[in-house]
Structures are given as C-alpha cells and as structure tokens.
Design a protein around this motif. Sequence first.
Motif, mmCIF file in Angstrom:
data_model
loop_
_atom_site.group_PDB
_atom_site.id
_atom_site.type_symbol
_atom_site.label_atom_id
_atom_site.label_comp_id
_atom_site.label_asym_id
_atom_site.label_seq_id
_atom_site.Cartn_x
_atom_site.Cartn_y
_atom_site.Cartn_z
ATOM 1 N N THR B 29 -31.594 1.978 4.615
ATOM 2 C CA THR B 29 -32.568 2.785 5.355
ATOM 3 C C THR B 29 -33.361 1.968 6.363
ATOM 4 O O THR B 29 -34.055 2.521 7.200
ATOM 5 C CB THR B 29 -33.577 3.474 4.406
ATOM 6 N N VAL B 30 -33.303 0.653 6.260
ATOM 7 C CA VAL B 30 -34.038 -0.143 7.240
ATOM 8 C C VAL B 30 -33.111 -0.939 8.149
ATOM 9 O O VAL B 30 -33.571 -1.757 8.940
ATOM 10 C CB VAL B 30 -35.064 -1.093 6.579
ATOM 11 N N CYS B 31 -31.825 -0.674 8.066
ATOM 12 C CA CYS B 31 -30.891 -1.392 8.945
ATOM 13 C C CYS B 31 -31.003 -0.812 10.347
ATOM 14 O O CYS B 31 -30.919 0.392 10.543
ATOM 15 C CB CYS B 31 -29.465 -1.244 8.432
ATOM 16 N N ILE B 32 -31.193 -1.706 11.326
ATOM 17 C CA ILE B 32 -31.302 -1.236 12.709
ATOM 18 C C ILE B 32 -30.009 -1.439 13.488
ATOM 19 O O ILE B 32 -29.969 -1.266 14.695
ATOM 20 C CB ILE B 32 -32.469 -1.936 13.444
ATOM 21 N N GLY B 33 -28.972 -1.834 12.788
ATOM 22 C CA GLY B 33 -27.676 -1.924 13.457
ATOM 23 C C GLY B 33 -27.573 -3.004 14.512
ATOM 24 O O GLY B 33 -26.792 -2.901 15.446
ATOM 25 N N CYS B 34 -28.341 -4.068 14.334
ATOM 26 C CA CYS B 34 -28.359 -5.094 15.376
ATOM 27 C C CYS B 34 -27.162 -6.029 15.295
ATOM 28 O O CYS B 34 -26.890 -6.761 16.232
ATOM 29 C CB CYS B 34 -29.644 -5.905 15.287
ATOM 30 N N MET B 91 -26.954 3.703 9.430
ATOM 31 C CA MET B 91 -26.386 2.386 9.681
ATOM 32 C C MET B 91 -26.324 1.617 8.383
ATOM 33 O O MET B 91 -27.190 1.755 7.524
ATOM 34 C CB MET B 91 -27.238 1.635 10.711
ATOM 35 N N CYS B 174 -31.052 -11.299 9.167
ATOM 36 C CA CYS B 174 -31.411 -9.884 9.215
ATOM 37 C C CYS B 174 -32.902 -9.713 9.519
ATOM 38 O O CYS B 174 -33.747 -10.146 8.749
ATOM 39 C CB CYS B 174 -31.072 -9.212 7.892
ATOM 40 N N PRO B 175 -33.226 -9.076 10.659
ATOM 41 C CA PRO B 175 -34.633 -9.026 11.045
ATOM 42 C C PRO B 175 -35.468 -8.067 10.208
ATOM 43 O O PRO B 175 -36.681 -8.233 10.131
ATOM 44 C CB PRO B 175 -34.582 -8.568 12.502
ATOM 45 N N THR B 176 -34.860 -7.083 9.616
ATOM 46 C CA THR B 176 -35.662 -6.070 8.934
ATOM 47 C C THR B 176 -35.551 -6.164 7.420
ATOM 48 O O THR B 176 -35.987 -5.265 6.717
ATOM 49 C CB THR B 176 -35.227 -4.663 9.354
ATOM 50 N N ARG B 194 -37.991 0.620 -4.909
ATOM 51 C CA ARG B 194 -37.873 1.154 -3.548
ATOM 52 C C ARG B 194 -37.356 2.599 -3.578
ATOM 53 O O ARG B 194 -37.832 3.452 -2.834
ATOM 54 C CB ARG B 194 -36.939 0.244 -2.754
#
Lengths: 920, 275, 296
Positions: B29-34, B91, B174-176, B194
Amino acid sequence: MPGLGTSFGRGAATNYQQDLAHSDCVLFMGSNMAEAHPVGFRWPMKAKEQGATLIHVDPRYTRMSAMCDLHVGIRAGSDIAFLGGLVNYVLTHDRWFKDYVVHYTNASCIVQEGFRDTEDLDGLFSGYHGDGRTGVYDARTGRWRLDCGEEGEAKEEKEDWSGGTPMYRMFHLGMHGHSLDSGAGSYRGKRRDMVTGTDAEAQKDTTLEHPRCVLQILKRHFARYTPEMVSEVCGCAPEELVRVAELLCENSGRERTSAVVYALGWTQHTTGVQMIRTAGILQLLLGNMGRPGGGIMAMRGHSTIQGSTDLATLYDVLPGYLPQPYAAEDHETLDSYIEQEGMATGYWSNFRKFVVSLLKAWYGDAATPENDFCFSWLPRVDDDYSQLPYFDRMSKGGVKGYFLFGQNPAGGAPNARLHRAGLRNLDWLVVLDWFEIESAVFWKDDPAAPPPAEIKTEVFFIPAAAAPEKEGSLTNTQRLLQWHDKALDPLGDSRSDAWFLYNFGKRLKQLYAGSTDPRDQPLLHLTWDYEYDHPQRLPDGSLSRIEGEPDLEKVLMEINGYRLDGKRLVSGFSELEDDGTTACGCWIYSGVFPEPGRNRARERKLGSSPIHPEWGWAWPHNRRVMYNRASADPEGRPWSERKKLIWWDAESRRWAGDDEPDFEPEKAPDYRPPQGAKGMSAIAGNQPFIMKPDGVGWLFAPGTVKDGPLPAHYEPVESPLGNLLYPRQPTNPAVRFFDGPLNRLAHTPTWDFPVVATTYRLTEHYLSGPMSRFNSWLNELQPEMFVELSPELAAEHGIVHGDWLTVETARTRIEARAMVTRRLRPLKVEGQVLHQIGLPFHWAFAGEVVGDNANDLTALVADPNVSMHEVKAFACRVRAGRREGPVPKPTKPPGHWPSREPVPDTPAAAQPEGRFGEND
Amino acid sequence: MIRERILEPFRRPPAPEPRPATGFYTDTTVCIGCKACEVACKQWNQLPADGFEWLGNSYDNTGELSATSWRHVKFIEQPAGDGFDLGRLLMMSDVCKHCVTAPCQQACPTGALIHNEFGDVYIQPDICNGCAYCIAACPFGVITRSTIDGHAHKCTLCYDRQRDGMVPACAQACPTASIQFGPIDELRERARRRVEELHGRGVSEAYLYGDAPGESYSALNSFYLLVDRPSVYGLPDRPVNPWLFMRGDYLRAFVAALVSIAVLLAAMLLGSGAA
Amino acid sequence: MSAELNIESAKAAATVGYAGRPVTKAPNWHGLVTLDILFNNLSAGLFLVAALGELVAPATFRPLAAVAYPIALLFLIADLVCLVLDLGDPLRFHHMLRVWKPSSPMSLGTWSLTAYALPLTLLTAVSLLPGIDWPRQIVLVVGLLPALGTAVYKGVLFSTTAQPGWSHARWLGGYFANSALLLGAVELLLLAMWMGQPTAAAVLRLASMLLLILNAVALALLLGELRGPLSQARGIRGFTVIGAVVLAGIIVPLVLLALGGPLAKVGAALLILLGAVVIRSEIVRLPHLLTQARAR
Ligand SMILES: Nc1nc2c(c(=O)[nH]1)N[C@H]1C(S)=C(S)[C@@H](COP(=O)(O)OP(=O)(O)OC[C@H]3O[C@@H](n4cnc5c(=O)[nH]c(N)nc54)[C@H](O)[C@@H]3O)O[C@H]1N2
Ligand SMILES: Nc1nc2c(c(=O)[nH]1)N[C@H]1C(S)=C(S)[C@@H](COP(=O)(O)OP(=O)(O)OC[C@H]3O[C@@H](n4cnc5c(=O)[nH]c(N)nc54)[C@H](O)[C@@H]3O)O[C@H]1N2
Ligand code: SF4
Ligand code: SF4
Ligand code: SF4
Ligand code: SF4
Ligand code: SF4
Ligand SMILES: [Mo]
C-alpha cells in the motif's frame, strides 16, 4: 521565482521536505512528487500514515495519484481557475484565518484610486499597453500602488513605447534585473514607491470594509470563480472543487496546517507565476505560511538548480538575487542603483551592504569607496539574454560561439528543433558533458538535419568529471547546502567544471596581462586565487593525479564572506558592512562557513528535533522554515501547542524554539516602529515577512509581477478553447512571442489542433535523457518513447494500444508507441468533450535507446516574468500510424555491461552474484 | 584445474552457525512504483539488463522475474466498474518468497539450493548445474535459468550483505519503506499491527499473504500486505507445495509397477509353463 | 468501425495487469527430455522384462536376455546423454552426485540411474564375454530395484512440480512405470521374433496384451486427471481428439497382437512405440502450452 518572492519575500520553497510529515493535508498540484522526487515523497507518506489527507490535482493520474486520498483530473493550464475557485470558496464561506490575515497580510491595505481590476476591464488590469495578445503593464499608470495618501504621482505620464526605446527594452524585453523578492517588476520607478510613498505609509483599514482595501478587491476579483465556473473551465466536477476546498479549510487554522506542493505543472505555463501567486494568496488566507506542516514547497529540479539560481546563473541577476544593473541612467552609479532598487524599510534596506561586499569579493583592493567599488565594471544588461530569446537569435544567425555546460538544449529545450537549428548556425560550440549528447552530435546523428558536410559548426567536446569525481556543494529544493567530497580522480582527460572554468579564467588573465584598456580591467582585477594550499588528497590518502584543481572550500569561504582586516570569516550576513570593510560572494549564503575549518554544508549530525539544524546548512542563516515568526500569533505565542515552532520567550526576551527565527531574535512582538522609521526598525514585532518593505505577506502585489497585481485565468497560448472566465481576453496579455518559420503557433482558440497535450517526466529517466539513456539498467525500465491517451481518444482515431501513433502540432510531428490507459480521462469542458494526452520528454536521438522527442513538438513562447515556455499545455492532433521520414538510430550499442571482469581486490566468494560465468 | 572442478563441489566447509531468521515484509500500500529496488538489486548484484522491450503494461517493462531481474515492480490499473474510468492503481514489488518450506530447495538434486543460516533460500552459484527442476517446482514462477551461464538464479536476499551486517540493497533503496527487512518474527508482528491499523482506517480489504503457514503451503519469509486477491497481483491464490503429493505419487507408481510386474510374471509363468 | 475499435482499445486498456497470466515458469525442458523419458523407459523396461524372464523362466529367456542387456545399456547411455545435455551446465553433471537426497525425485532418480547402470554394465560385460557366468543371478537381483526406481521416479518427478498439467497428474508415475514394462515386453517381443524364439515370443505377446490393457487403465486415469489442463491447452475438441487417438492407440495394437501374425506384431510394437513417443512429448509440452495459452 517571483511567484513566491512577490507574495512572501523570497523566491524559494518556504519549508523543508521533512516538514511535510507534519502536515494535516497536502495539496500536490503541478507536481508529481512521488515520481520526480521519490525520496522526498517519503515525508508526505509519513504524514499520510499519521492520518493526513493527500490530494493530487493533475491532468494525469500518476503513480503519485495512486498514493493520494483524492485525485482530481483537470485540464492542463487551467490551474488558476481551480485555485481561484479555492480562494473564492475560502472568501465566500468566511473560512479564512482572521487573526492571521489581518495581521500578517496586506489585506487591510488600500489600493490607489483609479486601479481597475479584470472585473472592470474584461480581463485586463489598468495600465496595459498592448494589443491584448502581447503587451506590457505599467503599474504606475495602472495605479496598482498601495495608497499612501499622496497625490503627486497620479498624473498620467506620456511614455514612448516604440521599439528600441529604453521603455521598450525595459518592459518589453524584460531586461530589468531579477531580485530576491520578485522578477522583473511592472513598476517603473523606485521599487520602494510601490508600497511606501516618499515618506508616508500605506493607508490601511483594519475593519477590511473599505471598498478599495485589498480584501474587498480580492473578493470581487475572485467572485466569478464559482465551483460551476471552475468545473466548466477545468473539466472537473464542481463537487470535486468543493471537496478539495473543504479539506484544505478543515485542515488549516490554529490547530492544523496544510501545505501546497508544486513544480513544473505550474511553472511551465505562460501563466505560471500567477498560478504560484494564487497558491500564495490561498495559503496566506488559510494562515499556513511560516508554520510547521504548512507553506509552499516548490519542488525544484536538477540537483543544484536552487544553488545555481542563488548564485546567479540567470543573466539578469547577481549572486544572492541582487538585480543585475541594466544599461540605463537609473543604474549608472552605485548610489542611483541602490536608490532605484533598494528598499527603505525591511531587510532589503541592507541592500547596499550586500552589493558593496559583493564588489569587494570580486574586485578586492581595486574596489574603493572613491571609485564606487568598481560598480561600473559590472556588465550592464542591454537586452534579453535568457535562453529562449538567445536561441531564437541563434537560430536566426545572431550568435557566433557558445559554451554549453551540463545542458542539452538539442533535446530538452522547448522547440528543440529550433534549438538545433540554432546550434547549426554557430561557428563554434564547446560542450562539457559526461556523454556525447544530442547537443554534441546534432551535426551527425539528428535524422532531421541536413548532411554533416553542410553544417559549419565546429564542436569541441570536453569530457566532464562526474559528481563523485569532484567536491563541491549542492543546494537542494529546500535551500539546504550539502557538501560532497571527492571520492576518486576523474577518468582520463575528464575534468571538473570548476577546473575548466578556473584554468580558463587564468589563461584569459594571462592573455590580457598588462593591458591598460579600461574594459580589460574587470577581468584583470577579478579575484581568482583558489589554489590548494596543500596538494589535494583522495579519501584513501593518496595524492590526486589532477593538477590545477581549484580549492572549492576557498570559493565557499569567499561566498560566506569575511572581514578584510585579517580576513576573518563572518558568522552571517548581519556582519556585512557597506563601507568596504567586508567582502561576501553571495550574501544569502553568508554563515555557511562561519569559521576556519567549519564548513557547515559538510555537517551531517542528526539532532533531536525534526529540524536537524546540523545536517547541512540552509539559507538564509540556517532557517529551515522561512517566515517562521508567523508560526506564533501576533503576541508571540504559538497558535497552538500542536503547531508550535518558535515563540517569544518573555523571560529571556528572545525568540525561542526549534528553528532559527527568521526574524530579529530580540525584537519583541509588541514592538511598533516609530513614525518614519527606516530599515528593519520599520518592521513591527508582529510582521513576519521581513523581506517585504511592509513586513506582511502580499495578497495584492502592487507592481512586482509583470502580468497583474492579482492572478487571472488565461488560456495557454495554444488551446482549443477560448477563455470562459474572460471571453474578451483569451491568453495572457503580456506573453512574448518569437515569430519564425520554425516556431509557428496555433493561437488560442485553435480548431485545427483539438487535443490538449502536456509533457512530463518518468521516474525511470532524467530530463532529456543523457543521464539515463546511456544506462541500460534504466533503459530496460522505460525503453521507448510513448504517449499516454485515453481509450476513448484511441477509439476515435483507431489507435491501438502498443502500436504507433503520430502527434502533430503547428511545428512538426513525432511518432511514439500508443499507451492506451484509463489513467487519462477525457474531460467535459465548456460543454464539449476534450481529450488530453501526456508525453514524457525523455527521448531524442543520442544514446543507447532513442526515439522521437516530445520537445520537437513544443513551442518557444515566453511568459512575461521569467521567460518561461509553455511545455505543460499545448494543442495538437493525433492519428494512428507512423510519421514519414527517417527515424533515429541508437548512437551507442547496448553496453556489454556490467563487464564480466571480476571486481579487483575482492575474493571470489565476494564477487557480485550476477557476474555470470565468473564463478567457475 | 580439471581436478579442482571435479573435486570442489564435494568439499564441505563447516556450516555457519544458524542465525535468527530474516526476511521481507512488503507493504504494497505504500509502494510508489519507483523501481529503485529493481535498479539497486541490479547494481549490487551486477546483473545485466534484460533487453529493451516496451511492454506497455502500465509502467511495467520488466515483465517478469528472471535470472537477471530479481525484483519486479508490478503495476495493476484496475477499472472502476464497467466503464472506462480508472478505479485504482496498485503497485507491488515482487521478489522470491523465500518459502520456509521451499519447493525449489526440495527439488534441487545437487544441493545447490539451501536454506542459509538466516533461513533464506539461497542458490550456491558454484554448485547449481542448471537441471531446472527448481524452476518446475516453484509455485511462484520466481526462479529462472540464465541463458548466459545456464545456472538458476534468483534473489539471494542479499546473503553477502547480510553476512556483513548490511540491509539488502533493495530494502535500503526503497524510499517509502514498502520493502521492510528484518527478523521475520518482528516483521510479522509489525505487519499484523499495520493490517489492524488499515482496517481501523476503513481499508478492510487489507490482509497478509504468506505471513503464516496455510493448509497447503508453508509460511513465506518474504510476505506481503495486499489489498486484493493474490491473483490480481500475479500470485497464486492458493499456493500448493508439490511435495504434499510425492509420497502418494510414488505409491501409485510402485503399485502400478508391481501390478504390471505381477501381470508380466503371470504371463511368463503361464506361457512358459504351457510351453 | 468506430464502435468496434472502441471495444478493442477499451479491452487493450483493460487487459493490463497480471490476473489470468501464468504464474509458474515452465522449466527449460523440451525435446531432449521427451527422448530422455523414452530412453529411460525403453532401457529400464527392457532390463526388467528380460531379467524377470531370466529369473522365472531362464530356459526361455536367457538367450534373449543376453542380447537385451547390451541394448538396455545402449538406451541407458542415450538417456544419460540426453540428461546431461539438457543441463544448463553439462560439465557440472557430476554435481548431482554431491548429495543423496531422496526427497528430491531427481536426486533419487540420479542415484537409481547410477545404481542401475552398474549391474547393467556388469551384466552386459558378462553377456558379451561368455565364460564368466557365476555372478549373474546376484547381479540380476541387485539390478532389479534400481531399475524399478529408474522406471518409477520419472513420472513422480514431473508430478512433483508446480507446473499446470504435471502437478495434476497423480497417475503419471503409474503410467510411466507400466508403460516402461509394456515397452520392455514389446522390445523383447521384437527381439524374440528377430532371434527366432517362438516360445518367448508367444509369452511376450500375451504379456504385451495384458500390459497394454493395464496401460489403458493408467491412461484413462491420467486423461481423467488432465482433462482440465489438456482441454485448456488444446481446446475441448482437441481433448476429444486426444481421447480418440489414445483409444485407437490401445485398441489397434491390441487387435493386431490378438491377430498374432508376425507383421501384425511388428505393427503393434511400432504403434505402441509411436504412442509412447507422442504421449511423452505431449506431456512434456503441456506446461509450455498452458502458459502460452494463458498468456494469450
Ligand atoms: N526521475 C526524475 N526525477 C526528476 C527529473 C527527471 O527528469 N526524472 N527532473 C527533475 C527536474 S529538473 C525537475 S524541474 C523536477 C520536476 O518535477 P515535476 O514538476 O513534479 O515533474 P513533471 O513530470 O514535469 O510535472 C509534474 C506534473 O505536472 C502535471 N501537469 C502537467 N500540466 C499540468 C497543469 O497544467 N496543471 C497541473 N496541475 N499539473 C500539470 C503532469 O501531468 C505531471 O504529473 O523533477 C526533478 N526530478
Ligand atoms: N517538454 C518539456 N521540456 C522540458 C521540461 C518539461 O517538463 N517538459 N522540463 C524542463 C526542465 S525543468 C529542465 S531542468 C530542463 C533540463 O534540461 P537540461 O538542463 O538540458 O537537462 P539534461 O537533459 O539532463 O542535460 C544535462 C546535461 O548535463 C550533463 N551533466 C551532468 N552532470 C554534469 C556535470 O557535473 N558537469 C557537466 N559539465 N555536465 C554534467 C548531463 O550528462 C546532461 O547531458 O528541461 C526542460 N525541458
Ligand atoms: S535521483 Fe538523486 S536526488 Fe533524485 S531522488 Fe534519487 S537520490 Fe534523490
Ligand atoms: S518463491 Fe520459489 S524460488 Fe523462492 S523460495 Fe519459494 S519456491 Fe523457491
Ligand atoms: S537448476 Fe540448479 S538450483 Fe535449480 S534444482 Fe537444478 S541444480 Fe538446483
Ligand atoms: S535482497 Fe538483494 S538480491 Fe534480493 S531482490 Fe533485494 S537486492 Fe536483489
Ligand atoms: S523501491 Fe519501494 S517504493 Fe520503489 S518500487 Fe520498489 S518497493 Fe516500491
Ligand atoms: Mo528542472
């Protein structure tokens, strides 16, 4: 960034990215932070984890939209309408933060009699000279000034606006130096006169009832931005606007704060500055400025683009946003320049100190009080030398030679085709770069160019050192300077840019040595002594192989400033003097090197507060939240416990708190300036915007923006639709155009090009591509140019997902893969269905993967304030299939990389797993 | 040289001391697909690119996990209802699941595949001979044989980094914090909290995939927080360990063989007796 | 046109994602593996039938067996060549012998093959070098179990995977085991005919018929399990065709064997062999077909 400077005093992001974690609501608009600033985006994600609401308003649904609680799709270029709708909502529903607005903004100021708003003049403000398509505003005759109770200035002046006159040059070409608080203003005359008369103070009505007071003007001005109107213009539902407005209102006030994050989706428009202005107005009304979790984050680009603007890469600004003097009488002498550009009140009253210290830093002993500190040696601006007009001139044969450092206009500039035509017209071109970029190989690899034999440009390619191969500081989007050390020597013949410039300068000095020609004197006397005292060493202790590298810490010390007696470093800009006893290369950076051996940009200490004041160093004076005096109420108490940042500590009679106060540290909240006070003493203890001459945030800008004191929605210069808000005035009346066969436009409203196009970035690539399209790890992630379009538009034109499509504008056409996706939705605008497409702008003809360039489609136009182009909204049409003509071919074969050579000095067991075949 | 090649695989250095099991908890749920994880993995492990093919599956041009792509970020554009509108964009960064009971490891005839001291599934690159049985055995389609060296490859869970006390490259990048690395027990606990938190916030569809053993499959040391059916993410809705059936299959095969032999013997005895 | 394309591109935009795509990866097993199974069965089957014959009816089978063992060894060598060549790194074939890991059918298979190869080689030697005769019985008996393992493990190896098709085939091991013996009987039958051994031929004809009937049972069970995957890969019609071909593949040789003429027997043997090749090839391809079918 005059959008922010005009409203608050400094043209830079007001808060820091980590602070977004403290927001209760973040409005991302014109920014795709998760994709373009993924690492910083962790902070808004943190806020979300803690219950904050994230909103994304963007023509496209992106990877960031997926993370936001709400995505509102709007038409590209319609942001002022949307933001105006928000402002109108806040005003009509009385949701503005009264205590904040009354004290900290110019809401109560009264504007001169005779000012006419767009309401009165069908979309124009008073003071306009032009034909509606292009022209200029004169704020003085337009009477945008605040009413200072004087009559003298009211008389109508006759000015000669024809081509070539000083008026024309100054206004039309925009050659009037930028300054920290704004770009080139529309106020011809002393800047200080905009708000204060010769001696009088602006009149105010703190009841906010006066019909000419700013708040009332604001109410009238934005009244037509109703949710229904916004919906018609932007293509979103009225409820969506109301929802966003409600979220922002609910999350602002004493207890809560909301932040606005923007980037190029706002700036790259002919109305960009005014989009940012509207956000400024909104944030002032909601009371979010200067407070934790609030503010406006301008998300900037290149690793140190903030630093390069701070240090004056723009042609019309000196370091620290001192305006570059222009070739006119007003700027003839130091005194007249300061008289013209300085302010009598507020922090800018120290203007003279900054200018004199700069001159001392540059010209050393040669600069004396007697010779005006060599002020006459500063080059004068006599024309517009910003990139677009410059290349326009180049494409027409007006430029002979060009140095290109770390930029790729042949790929990344708007109307790149015109830029390439410009490069082909040069006699010589020097390119310093890491790669053989489009701008270096345009003469042989551009499939659309004439054969190489017909191109006369002589190109010199100088290999540039990469970031780990040199030291220096980078200033990031939150004004934070971070020093990085050199890890290893550059490969082969590559050299750092600093090496090149330093040695180039030394050779020039040699070349002119002994000359007595007055025009050679500035060069000969220029301070240029940055030799290493000891030979440079690499981290492993070995000696560097590179000879002649300048010691950049010495440069930073000069930037920081020092006292001339004994060369003692100053601790900050408050120590600077105007009598020639201090030198300072960039006053806003003063304090970064406060004592020998203490390079604060190099500090990496985590603190206990979220501010982490010892992690790098932020200008000004390590203040992380600018205007933070506004985080406390007029009496100096935090607005709320939840949102406290700094406050007045009555006991110690100082401002206390986590952040460095952006205020005089010992000025009490109840301080009131005496009549006729000058300088900082004119700023009261409850006026947080110290860079402003009147200490308050500007809802109404009496002359520092060239296209109006208040924002008004205009269509992009190429739009399929007319302007519903001001039907008589389709586009920004002050836009500048560059006519020519290579730059044809389809003026608004255009029926030939019914589709709205916007350009954007992908996480996987970087800008025009040099730094990513030579890297197979990135290329495999996004190997080909594509265009995003909705299933409906695809169906209309028989375009199939994954097949080719051709996009055409008035300039040219390009081909790309069709990415048919639900992420793009057709909009219902002005009663008709309007399609939008999105084009990444990362591909061109040099590199390991190549493709057609979105920027061949875009146009050269310039907004009046910062000569910004409009690559975020233009008109096009699409069809299925490929275009005719040759296609680009990769200039570099896919790398045999990573090499299969084992890593040296590493045991076999520790070799990377992926070096297949090396394990045997 | 040749002698070494022959003998080396038979040498057994002492096994390292077991350590607390580590793994990944991936909160999609917090993956931004970077795709920072993909690139970090390639860089750390020096894996070559997979070729430049535009797939057009949303932002995904990696397509699948392979011998040279040990991470794969997936993008799922879900429609809202029947129309053309987009519902949501999911993502997820896919990787080897490091199954607690790993079919690939059970399959491996050379012993190349092991559970290392961190409880993670690791292919010893100097042992694998490319028989491809592990590929057939993996229910997640993770492991792949390389066309470059003919050996099987997949995520090592940065065994080399772990041994040096470092966090795996992908998690580090991983930034997030979508990819979280750590002792598996802690991760499970964190992940369960969580999920509760998300449920409290109205995301009732959030659940953990692989945090605990199921009927037909073990727990995963790399488990996921998902918000839709596993198959939406390209995961098996109900993974099955093939070894559940092995004994039965042997039994059937032997029975068949013995019955056949019995018939054969009968015919022989009968036939030769008659003769 | 517009309406049609509308649907087309809407679909295009909607088919992105991963649902409905194959999750597993088909291993890199193709033609060589088909041959591998075939040679494995031909070798183990031939050895088993010959050895059992020699044990229960030495008089009838001994001469045949002496020729059968070398042939079985040749098949085994062919099988091993296929196996090694099919490895990603053939030079590391011996890594299989690093571990004894009965939980892995491939490891068990490797050891079975190894354990089977030794007595078979010995028997071949003994058969080719007449005179040294005495260890024969012991070696024969010793060889039986690994040969049985060799015939049995292959099917279990395939069914103990996550591959669509294979993982459904609970009776695959049973089918291969039976099929190996059937093939062995048929091989020996041909040998008997060629060597002019009518008694053995008669016995083997009967045995082949009985094994063929068992084979029909095994195939029926297998087809029942694979109905889903096969109809997915080949379509419902394709599955019906397969069923019909299999049925014909049983009945025709059965009838031919029943007829009993030499030509009929040879024909039956060839049909059985052909059937074995076709079925093995279809089984090996099944996951590949399925992953393609689903990717589409
Ligand atoms: N990976 C990666 N990161 C980068 C860069 C890169 O090239 N690649 N470049 C760096 C640089 S130099 C910069 S300046 C920044 C830029 O960062 P951003 O400005 O965030 O990047 P863009 O993708 O250009 O534009 C942002 C969004 O604006 C939207 N948009 C377009 N037109 C409009 C409009 O009219 N209104 C609104 N509201 N939105 C609109 C686009 O759809 C896009 O989603 O990124 C920096 N970071
Ligand atoms: N259509 C469209 N066009 C755009 C934009 C858009 O959103 N849409 N965005 C615009 C924006 S915000 C920007 S910032 C521009 C960027 O446009 P450019 O400034 O042209 O950026 P790049 O294409 O990355 O080119 C930078 C070059 O610098 C080189 N380089 C990197 N480091 C160094 C170094 O240390 N020394 C030297 N000498 N060279 C170095 C790189 O190899 C690369 O070739 O593009 C603009 N163009
Ligand atoms: S590219 Fe550099 S600046 Fe941008 S997010 Fe990645 S690490 Fe940060
Ligand atoms: S996911 Fe597949 S490759 Fe990874 S451990 Fe499990 S079975 Fe093995
Ligand atoms: S391919 Fe390698 S790792 Fe996989 S089962 Fe075979 S030997 Fe083991
Ligand atoms: S743990 Fe290491 S090997 Fe595995 S995906 Fe992450 S970076 Fe790659
Ligand atoms: S690095 Fe993290 S956020 Fe980025 S794609 Fe990978 S898992 Fe997602
Ligand atoms: Mo930028």
